[in-house]
Design a protein around this motif. Sequence first.
Motif, PDB file in Angstrom:
ATOM      1  N   VAL A   1      32.426  -1.057 -27.542  1.00 23.99           N
ATOM      2  CA  VAL A   1      32.713  -0.232 -27.369  1.00 23.99           C
ATOM      3  C   VAL A   1      31.899   0.609 -26.665  1.00 23.99           C
ATOM      4  CG1 VAL A   1      33.175   2.070 -27.866  1.00 23.99           C
ATOM      5  CG2 VAL A   1      34.440   0.685 -29.072  1.00 23.99           C
ATOM      6  N   ALA A   2      31.137   0.314 -26.989  1.00 27.12           N
ATOM      7  CA  ALA A   2      29.597   1.512 -25.480  1.00 27.12           C
ATOM      8  C   ALA A   2      29.876   0.280 -24.239  1.00 27.12           C
ATOM      9  CB  ALA A   2      28.029   1.001 -26.146  1.00 27.12           C
ATOM     10  N   ALA A   3      29.235  -1.339 -24.936  1.00 24.54           N
ATOM     11  CA  ALA A   3      29.603  -2.067 -23.541  1.00 24.54           C
ATOM     12  C   ALA A   3      31.344  -1.716 -22.810  1.00 24.54           C
ATOM     13  CB  ALA A   3      29.026  -2.988 -23.829  1.00 24.54           C
ATOM     14  N   GLY A   4      32.043  -1.447 -23.405  1.00 21.92           N
ATOM     15  CA  GLY A   4      33.249  -1.610 -23.059  1.00 21.92           C
ATOM     16  C   GLY A   4      33.533  -3.178 -22.631  1.00 21.92           C
ATOM     17  N   GLY A   5      33.461  -4.093 -23.399  1.00 24.46           N
ATOM     18  CA  GLY A   5      34.096  -5.280 -23.522  1.00 24.46           C
ATOM     19  C   GLY A   5      32.986  -5.817 -24.020  1.00 24.46           C
ATOM     20  N   CYS A   6      33.500  -7.757 -24.633  1.00 25.88           N
ATOM     21  CA  CYS A   6      31.881  -8.833 -25.098  1.00 25.88           C
ATOM     22  C   CYS A   6      33.086 -10.012 -24.217  1.00 25.88           C
ATOM     23  CB  CYS A   6      32.288  -8.159 -26.174  1.00 25.88           C
ATOM     24  SG  CYS A   6      34.020  -8.698 -27.122  1.00 25.88           S
ATOM     25  N   GLU A   7      32.618 -11.319 -24.868  1.00 22.79           N
ATOM     26  CA  GLU A   7      32.584 -12.165 -24.505  1.00 22.79           C
ATOM     27  C   GLU A   7      33.133 -12.726 -26.008  1.00 22.79           C
ATOM     28  OE1 GLU A   7      29.604 -13.532 -23.538  1.00 22.79           O
ATOM     29  OE2 GLU A   7      30.562 -15.148 -22.187  1.00 22.79           O
ATOM     30  N   LEU A   8      34.864 -13.245 -26.543  1.00 23.84           N
ATOM     31  CA  LEU A   8      35.248 -13.798 -27.483  1.00 23.84           C
ATOM     32  C   LEU A   8      35.397 -15.274 -27.576  1.00 23.84           C
ATOM     33  CD1 LEU A   8      35.773 -12.511 -30.459  1.00 23.84           C
ATOM     34  CD2 LEU A   8      38.025 -12.587 -28.857  1.00 23.84           C
ATOM     35  N   MET A   9      34.849 -15.587 -28.383  1.00 20.54           N
ATOM     36  CA  MET A   9      34.884 -17.637 -29.193  1.00 20.54           C
ATOM     37  C   MET A   9      35.767 -17.984 -29.845  1.00 20.54           C
ATOM     38  SD  MET A   9      32.644 -20.640 -30.088  1.00 20.54           S
ATOM     39  CE  MET A   9      31.265 -21.098 -28.616  1.00 20.54           C
ATOM     40  N   VAL A  10      37.372 -18.127 -29.317  1.00 21.66           N
ATOM     41  CA  VAL A  10      37.935 -18.239 -30.610  1.00 21.66           C
ATOM     42  C   VAL A  10      38.857 -20.511 -30.090  1.00 21.66           C
ATOM     43  CG1 VAL A  10      40.771 -17.864 -30.533  1.00 21.66           C
ATOM     44  CG2 VAL A  10      38.984 -15.893 -30.120  1.00 21.66           C
ATOM     45  N   ASP A  11      38.804 -20.613 -30.901  1.00 21.62           N
ATOM     46  CA  ASP A  11      39.186 -22.075 -30.953  1.00 21.62           C
ATOM     47  C   ASP A  11      38.470 -23.087 -30.026  1.00 21.62           C
ATOM     48  OD1 ASP A  11      41.214 -21.446 -33.108  1.00 21.62           O
ATOM     49  OD2 ASP A  11      43.118 -21.164 -31.399  1.00 21.62           O
ATOM     50  N   GLY A  12      37.288 -22.841 -30.212  1.00 20.17           N
ATOM     51  CA  GLY A  12      35.972 -23.040 -29.400  1.00 20.17           C
ATOM     52  C   GLY A  12      35.385 -22.860 -27.627  1.00 20.17           C
ATOM     53  N   ARG A  13      36.546 -21.860 -27.692  1.00 23.34           N
ATOM     54  CA  ARG A  13      36.440 -21.433 -25.820  1.00 23.34           C
ATOM     55  C   ARG A  13      36.212 -19.492 -25.502  1.00 23.34           C
ATOM     56  NH1 ARG A  13      42.277 -21.515 -23.400  1.00 23.34           N
ATOM     57  NH2 ARG A  13      40.789 -21.017 -22.223  1.00 23.34           N
ATOM     58  N   TRP A  14      35.726 -19.638 -25.075  1.00 19.80           N
ATOM     59  CA  TRP A  14      35.463 -18.238 -23.817  1.00 19.80           C
ATOM     60  C   TRP A  14      36.215 -17.142 -23.937  1.00 19.80           C
ATOM     61  CZ3 TRP A  14      31.373 -15.466 -26.726  1.00 19.80           C
ATOM     62  CH2 TRP A  14      30.116 -16.781 -27.827  1.00 19.80           C
TER      63      TRP A  14
ATOM     64  N   GLN B   1      37.169 -13.560 -21.888  1.00 17.57           N
ATOM     65  CA  GLN B   1      35.961 -12.346 -21.712  1.00 17.57           C
ATOM     66  C   GLN B   1      36.701 -11.073 -22.324  1.00 17.57           C
ATOM     67  OE1 GLN B   1      32.772 -12.338 -20.086  1.00 17.57           O
ATOM     68  NE2 GLN B   1      33.570  -9.733 -20.464  1.00 17.57           N
ATOM     69  N   VAL B   2      36.336 -10.483 -22.954  1.00 19.60           N
ATOM     70  CA  VAL B   2      37.167  -8.979 -22.855  1.00 19.60           C
ATOM     71  C   VAL B   2      37.435  -8.038 -22.484  1.00 19.60           C
ATOM     72  CG1 VAL B   2      37.553  -7.398 -24.555  1.00 19.60           C
ATOM     73  CG2 VAL B   2      37.400  -9.936 -25.823  1.00 19.60           C
ATOM     74  N   SER B   3      38.460  -6.983 -21.771  1.00 17.92           N
ATOM     75  CA  SER B   3      37.669  -6.579 -20.578  1.00 17.92           C
ATOM     76  C   SER B   3      38.053  -4.712 -21.382  1.00 17.92           C
ATOM     77  CB  SER B   3      38.672  -6.784 -19.706  1.00 17.92           C
ATOM     78  OG  SER B   3      39.711  -6.386 -19.741  1.00 17.92           O
ATOM     79  N   ALA B   4      38.896  -4.715 -22.412  1.00 22.93           N
ATOM     80  CA  ALA B   4      38.740  -3.732 -22.818  1.00 22.93           C
ATOM     81  C   ALA B   4      38.753  -3.941 -24.729  1.00 22.93           C
ATOM     82  CB  ALA B   4      40.211  -2.517 -22.364  1.00 22.93           C
ATOM     83  N   ILE B   5      39.059  -2.343 -24.506  1.00 19.51           N
ATOM     84  CA  ILE B   5      39.320  -2.122 -26.334  1.00 19.51           C
ATOM     85  C   ILE B   5      39.787  -1.346 -26.617  1.00 19.51           C
ATOM     86  CG2 ILE B   5      37.962  -1.923 -29.042  1.00 19.51           C
ATOM     87  CD1 ILE B   5      35.608  -2.882 -25.766  1.00 19.51           C
ATOM     88  N   GLU B   6      41.385  -1.738 -27.329  1.00 16.10           N
ATOM     89  CA  GLU B   6      42.094  -0.762 -27.556  1.00 16.10           C
ATOM     90  C   GLU B   6      42.708  -0.079 -29.360  1.00 16.10           C
ATOM     91  OE1 GLU B   6      45.078  -1.203 -24.429  1.00 16.10           O
ATOM     92  OE2 GLU B   6      43.409  -1.827 -23.675  1.00 16.10           O
TER      93      GLU B   6
ATOM     94  N   HIS C   1      44.644  -0.491 -42.345  1.00 15.65           N
ATOM     95  CA  HIS C   1      45.141  -0.244 -41.459  1.00 15.65           C
ATOM     96  C   HIS C   1      44.196   0.237 -39.908  1.00 15.65           C
ATOM     97  CE1 HIS C   1      43.123   2.500 -43.184  1.00 15.65           C
ATOM     98  NE2 HIS C   1      43.205   3.922 -42.232  1.00 15.65           N
ATOM     99  N   GLU C   2      43.030  -0.211 -40.047  1.00 13.28           N
ATOM    100  CA  GLU C   2      42.558  -0.118 -38.629  1.00 13.28           C
ATOM    101  C   GLU C   2      42.303  -1.427 -37.959  1.00 13.28           C
ATOM    102  OE1 GLU C   2      38.629   2.308 -38.373  1.00 13.28           O
ATOM    103  OE2 GLU C   2      38.454   2.253 -40.734  1.00 13.28           O
ATOM    104  N   PHE C   3      43.386  -1.673 -36.690  1.00 15.08           N
ATOM    105  CA  PHE C   3      43.346  -2.662 -35.770  1.00 15.08           C
ATOM    106  C   PHE C   3      43.019  -2.451 -34.321  1.00 15.08           C
ATOM    107  CE2 PHE C   3      45.792  -3.596 -39.517  1.00 15.08           C
ATOM    108  CZ  PHE C   3      45.323  -4.718 -40.065  1.00 15.08           C
ATOM    109  N   ARG C   4      42.056  -3.119 -33.841  1.00 17.89           N
ATOM    110  CA  ARG C   4      41.889  -2.697 -32.760  1.00 17.89           C
ATOM    111  C   ARG C   4      42.597  -4.303 -31.538  1.00 17.89           C
ATOM    112  NH1 ARG C   4      41.151   1.019 -34.643  1.00 17.89           N
ATOM    113  NH2 ARG C   4      39.457   2.294 -34.495  1.00 17.89           N
ATOM    114  N   LEU C   5      43.150  -3.997 -30.735  1.00 17.08           N
ATOM    115  CA  LEU C   5      42.876  -4.903 -29.247  1.00 17.08           C
ATOM    116  C   LEU C   5      42.055  -5.355 -28.290  1.00 17.08           C
ATOM    117  CD1 LEU C   5      45.180  -6.709 -27.650  1.00 17.08           C
ATOM    118  CD2 LEU C   5      45.709  -4.270 -26.758  1.00 17.08           C
TER     119      LEU C   5
END
Length: 125
Positions: free
Chosen positions: A72-85, A87-92, A117-121
């Motif tokens: 949240v502080a950075a406004g994004g991150c990288e996410l590895m899913v199924d062996g592939r990275w 780029q997350v550009s927003a958290i909502e 009940h706490e989910f984030r996109l």
Amino acid sequence: MRRKWLWLLKNTLNRVTTRAARSGHGPFSLVRHVGRKSGKTYETPIIVARVPEGFIAELTYGEGVNWYRNIVAAGGCELMVDGRWHQVSAIEPYPSEAGRDAFGYPAKLVLQVLQRHEFRLLRTA
């Protein structure tokens, strides 16, 4: 007590699930984030569900966990899913029912029983 529990997870279960996430097999993904104060890069295993806009994460331990506060502080991150990275550009924030639906059956049922009940996109570019 909560701090001790999170320390235990970080130093035992997270090490095993990080390896599983790197292999690209199983339900685990890795979120790569930068510490708010330290500037160090960290990788934390989480479980996500794919949606057209990106990925849905369920905040099992709430908004106070370091990985979430860091992205949240950075406004994004990288996410590895199924062996592939990715780029997350927003958290909502994401609606509870839609968040549970994203995980499909039987995970949706488990999330309902546990009253999650706490989910984030995690929006990807």
